[in-house]
Design a protein around this motif. Structure first.
Motif, PDB file in Angstrom:
ATOM      1  N   GLY A   9      30.855 -20.964  31.974  1.00 57.36           N
ATOM      2  CA  GLY A   9      29.767 -20.311  32.318  1.00 57.36           C
ATOM      3  C   GLY A   9      28.354 -21.151  31.542  1.00 57.36           C
ATOM      4  O   GLY A   9      28.789 -21.874  31.102  1.00 57.36           O
ATOM      5  N   GLY A  10      27.256 -20.622  32.242  1.00 54.74           N
ATOM      6  CA  GLY A  10      26.229 -21.439  31.789  1.00 54.74           C
ATOM      7  C   GLY A  10      24.919 -21.304  32.415  1.00 54.74           C
ATOM      8  O   GLY A  10      24.966 -20.117  33.281  1.00 54.74           O
ATOM      9  N   LEU A  11      23.814 -21.986  32.163  1.00 54.62           N
ATOM     10  CA  LEU A  11      22.657 -22.011  33.098  1.00 54.62           C
ATOM     11  C   LEU A  11      22.818 -23.123  34.122  1.00 54.62           C
ATOM     12  O   LEU A  11      22.905 -24.387  33.872  1.00 54.62           O
ATOM     13  CB  LEU A  11      21.697 -21.935  32.248  1.00 54.62           C
ATOM     14  N   LEU A  18      28.785 -24.275  39.488  1.00 57.64           N
ATOM     15  CA  LEU A  18      29.541 -24.276  38.197  1.00 57.64           C
ATOM     16  C   LEU A  18      31.058 -24.195  38.559  1.00 57.64           C
ATOM     17  O   LEU A  18      31.320 -23.341  39.656  1.00 57.64           O
ATOM     18  CB  LEU A  18      29.023 -23.014  37.547  1.00 57.64           C
ATOM     19  N   ARG A  19      31.972 -24.241  37.506  1.00 49.75           N
ATOM     20  CA  ARG A  19      33.382 -23.879  37.704  1.00 49.75           C
ATOM     21  C   ARG A  19      33.874 -23.162  36.534  1.00 49.75           C
ATOM     22  O   ARG A  19      33.733 -23.536  35.362  1.00 49.75           O
ATOM     23  CB  ARG A  19      34.467 -25.030  37.984  1.00 49.75           C
ATOM     24  N   LEU A  20      34.157 -21.937  36.749  1.00 42.52           N
ATOM     25  CA  LEU A  20      34.549 -20.828  35.743  1.00 42.52           C
ATOM     26  C   LEU A  20      36.164 -21.222  35.851  1.00 42.52           C
ATOM     27  O   LEU A  20      37.012 -21.472  36.852  1.00 42.52           O
ATOM     28  CB  LEU A  20      34.505 -19.712  36.056  1.00 42.52           C
ATOM     29  N   LYS A  65      31.218 -15.413  50.110  1.00 42.31           N
ATOM     30  CA  LYS A  65      32.249 -15.949  51.004  1.00 42.31           C
ATOM     31  C   LYS A  65      31.475 -17.286  51.398  1.00 42.31           C
ATOM     32  O   LYS A  65      30.384 -17.369  51.938  1.00 42.31           O
ATOM     33  CB  LYS A  65      32.465 -15.169  52.310  1.00 42.31           C
ATOM     34  N   GLY A  66      32.061 -18.533  51.800  1.00 38.55           N
ATOM     35  CA  GLY A  66      31.699 -19.768  52.104  1.00 38.55           C
ATOM     36  C   GLY A  66      30.883 -20.415  50.990  1.00 38.55           C
ATOM     37  O   GLY A  66      30.687 -21.630  50.934  1.00 38.55           O
ATOM     38  N   ARG A  67      30.786 -19.681  49.700  1.00 35.47           N
ATOM     39  CA  ARG A  67      30.111 -20.451  48.688  1.00 35.47           C
ATOM     40  C   ARG A  67      31.224 -20.569  47.361  1.00 35.47           C
ATOM     41  O   ARG A  67      31.050 -21.637  46.836  1.00 35.47           O
ATOM     42  CB  ARG A  67      28.787 -19.933  48.187  1.00 35.47           C
ATOM     43  N   PHE A  68      32.139 -19.504  47.335  1.00 38.81           N
ATOM     44  CA  PHE A  68      32.812 -19.373  45.958  1.00 38.81           C
ATOM     45  C   PHE A  68      34.296 -19.827  46.476  1.00 38.81           C
ATOM     46  O   PHE A  68      34.608 -19.406  47.640  1.00 38.81           O
ATOM     47  CB  PHE A  68      32.672 -18.087  45.426  1.00 38.81           C
ATOM     48  N   THR A  69      34.964 -20.590  45.813  1.00 44.93           N
ATOM     49  CA  THR A  69      36.476 -20.709  46.078  1.00 44.93           C
ATOM     50  C   THR A  69      37.301 -20.482  44.751  1.00 44.93           C
ATOM     51  O   THR A  69      37.161 -20.801  43.561  1.00 44.93           O
ATOM     52  CB  THR A  69      36.648 -22.159  46.527  1.00 44.93           C
ATOM     53  N   ILE A  70      38.305 -19.475  44.907  1.00 48.03           N
ATOM     54  CA  ILE A  70      39.210 -19.198  44.053  1.00 48.03           C
ATOM     55  C   ILE A  70      40.386 -19.978  44.145  1.00 48.03           C
ATOM     56  O   ILE A  70      41.223 -20.025  44.972  1.00 48.03           O
ATOM     57  CB  ILE A  70      39.391 -17.526  43.961  1.00 48.03           C
ATOM     58  N   SER A  71      41.243 -20.531  42.950  1.00 48.58           N
ATOM     59  CA  SER A  71      42.289 -21.269  43.020  1.00 48.58           C
ATOM     60  C   SER A  71      43.040 -21.005  41.791  1.00 48.58           C
ATOM     61  O   SER A  71      42.439 -20.483  40.747  1.00 48.58           O
ATOM     62  CB  SER A  71      42.287 -22.467  43.274  1.00 48.58           C
ATOM     63  N   ARG A  72      44.274 -21.238  41.712  1.00 54.75           N
ATOM     64  CA  ARG A  72      45.245 -21.158  40.517  1.00 54.75           C
ATOM     65  C   ARG A  72      46.178 -22.296  40.247  1.00 54.75           C
ATOM     66  O   ARG A  72      46.486 -22.881  41.357  1.00 54.75           O
ATOM     67  CB  ARG A  72      45.914 -19.787  40.555  1.00 54.75           C
ATOM     68  N   ASP A  73      46.299 -22.470  39.288  1.00 55.75           N
ATOM     69  CA  ASP A  73      47.458 -23.411  38.815  1.00 55.75           C
ATOM     70  C   ASP A  73      48.634 -22.790  37.920  1.00 55.75           C
ATOM     71  O   ASP A  73      48.248 -22.662  36.690  1.00 55.75           O
ATOM     72  CB  ASP A  73      46.850 -24.584  38.179  1.00 55.75           C
ATOM     73  N   ASN A  74      49.495 -22.359  38.555  1.00 52.98           N
ATOM     74  CA  ASN A  74      50.438 -21.534  37.641  1.00 52.98           C
ATOM     75  C   ASN A  74      51.171 -22.463  36.604  1.00 52.98           C
ATOM     76  O   ASN A  74      51.689 -21.913  35.453  1.00 52.98           O
ATOM     77  CB  ASN A  74      51.652 -20.960  38.623  1.00 52.98           C
ATOM     78  N   ALA A  75      51.337 -23.898  36.748  1.00 53.86           N
ATOM     79  CA  ALA A  75      51.803 -24.654  35.854  1.00 53.86           C
ATOM     80  C   ALA A  75      50.945 -24.650  34.422  1.00 53.86           C
ATOM     81  O   ALA A  75      51.488 -24.649  33.481  1.00 53.86           O
ATOM     82  CB  ALA A  75      52.023 -26.081  36.209  1.00 53.86           C
ATOM     83  N   LYS A  76      49.777 -24.399  34.623  1.00 51.07           N
ATOM     84  CA  LYS A  76      48.562 -24.489  33.513  1.00 51.07           C
ATOM     85  C   LYS A  76      48.451 -22.968  33.248  1.00 51.07           C
ATOM     86  O   LYS A  76      47.431 -22.933  32.371  1.00 51.07           O
ATOM     87  CB  LYS A  76      47.393 -25.102  33.959  1.00 51.07           C
ATOM     88  N   THR A  78      46.504 -20.952  34.528  1.00 48.29           N
ATOM     89  CA  THR A  78      44.794 -20.867  34.551  1.00 48.29           C
ATOM     90  C   THR A  78      44.459 -20.690  36.229  1.00 48.29           C
ATOM     91  O   THR A  78      45.119 -21.147  37.062  1.00 48.29           O
ATOM     92  CB  THR A  78      44.310 -22.377  34.265  1.00 48.29           C
ATOM     93  N   VAL A  79      43.432 -19.834  36.247  1.00 41.52           N
ATOM     94  CA  VAL A  79      42.858 -19.544  37.514  1.00 41.52           C
ATOM     95  C   VAL A  79      41.236 -20.074  37.540  1.00 41.52           C
ATOM     96  O   VAL A  79      40.774 -20.171  36.332  1.00 41.52           O
ATOM     97  CB  VAL A  79      42.891 -18.109  37.959  1.00 41.52           C
ATOM     98  N   TYR A  80      40.865 -20.454  38.537  1.00 39.71           N
ATOM     99  CA  TYR A  80      39.581 -21.117  38.520  1.00 39.71           C
ATOM    100  C   TYR A  80      38.644 -20.381  39.710  1.00 39.71           C
ATOM    101  O   TYR A  80      38.961 -19.961  40.701  1.00 39.71           O
ATOM    102  CB  TYR A  80      39.481 -22.619  38.980  1.00 39.71           C
ATOM    103  N   LEU A  81      37.406 -20.566  39.457  1.00 40.13           N
ATOM    104  CA  LEU A  81      36.375 -20.063  40.513  1.00 40.13           C
ATOM    105  C   LEU A  81      35.354 -21.038  40.568  1.00 40.13           C
ATOM    106  O   LEU A  81      34.501 -21.276  39.742  1.00 40.13           O
ATOM    107  CB  LEU A  81      35.671 -18.779  39.960  1.00 40.13           C
ATOM    108  N   GLN A  82      35.343 -21.821  41.567  1.00 40.81           N
ATOM    109  CA  GLN A  82      34.376 -22.677  41.786  1.00 40.81           C
ATOM    110  C   GLN A  82      33.218 -22.273  42.763  1.00 40.81           C
ATOM    111  O   GLN A  82      33.319 -21.632  43.744  1.00 40.81           O
ATOM    112  CB  GLN A  82      34.935 -23.988  42.886  1.00 40.81           C
ATOM    113  N   MET A  83      32.022 -22.424  42.019  1.00 42.06           N
ATOM    114  CA  MET A  83      31.011 -21.455  42.562  1.00 42.06           C
ATOM    115  C   MET A  83      29.836 -22.652  43.060  1.00 42.06           C
ATOM    116  O   MET A  83      29.253 -23.352  42.287  1.00 42.06           O
ATOM    117  CB  MET A  83      30.336 -20.945  41.425  1.00 42.06           C
TER     118      MET A  83
END
Length: 122
Positions: A9-11, A18-20, A65-76, A78-83
């Protein structure tokens, strides 16, 4: 038990990105659905996005929708939210969540992270 720790997170200015990230530990990460909710001051908790344990299905709020993308890496674990194309109305505390099944209802999720602040300046 599943422990979730968010970061990223951040400003950021309007139109920025941002990518969470959410690191999970505890029970088997690959067998749980993951998601993101957010809450702005004075507003109700809001569903943002969710992803199945396999990653083959994703769900998004209409507002992202169309701006954010959720993804996950089960090997790590970790789940991500690209905004992308962030707007001032995206300003909120973002929470990572986990549950055995996927849902847009926050009551389904029994594991929550501590939250990370996202602030979008106009």
């Amino acid at each position: 038990q599943v422990q979730l720790v968010e970061s990223g997170g951040g400003l950021v200015q309007t139109g920025g990105s941002l990518r969470l990230s959410c690191a999970a530990s505890g029970r088997t990460f690959s067998r749980i659905a993951m998601g993101w909710f957010r809450q702005a001051p004075g507003k109700e908790r809001e569903f943002v996005a969710a992803i199945t344990w396999s990653g083959d299905s994703t769900y998004y709020a209409d507002s992202v929708k169309g701006r954010f993308t959720i993804s996950r890496d089960n090997a790590k674990n970790t789940v991500y939210l690209q905004m992308n194309s962030l707007k001032p109305e995206d300003t909120a505390v973002y929470y990572c969540v986990a549950a055995p099944i996927i849902s847009t209802n926050w009551r389904v999720y029994n594991y929550w992270g501590q939250g990370t602040q996202v602030t979008v300046s106009s």
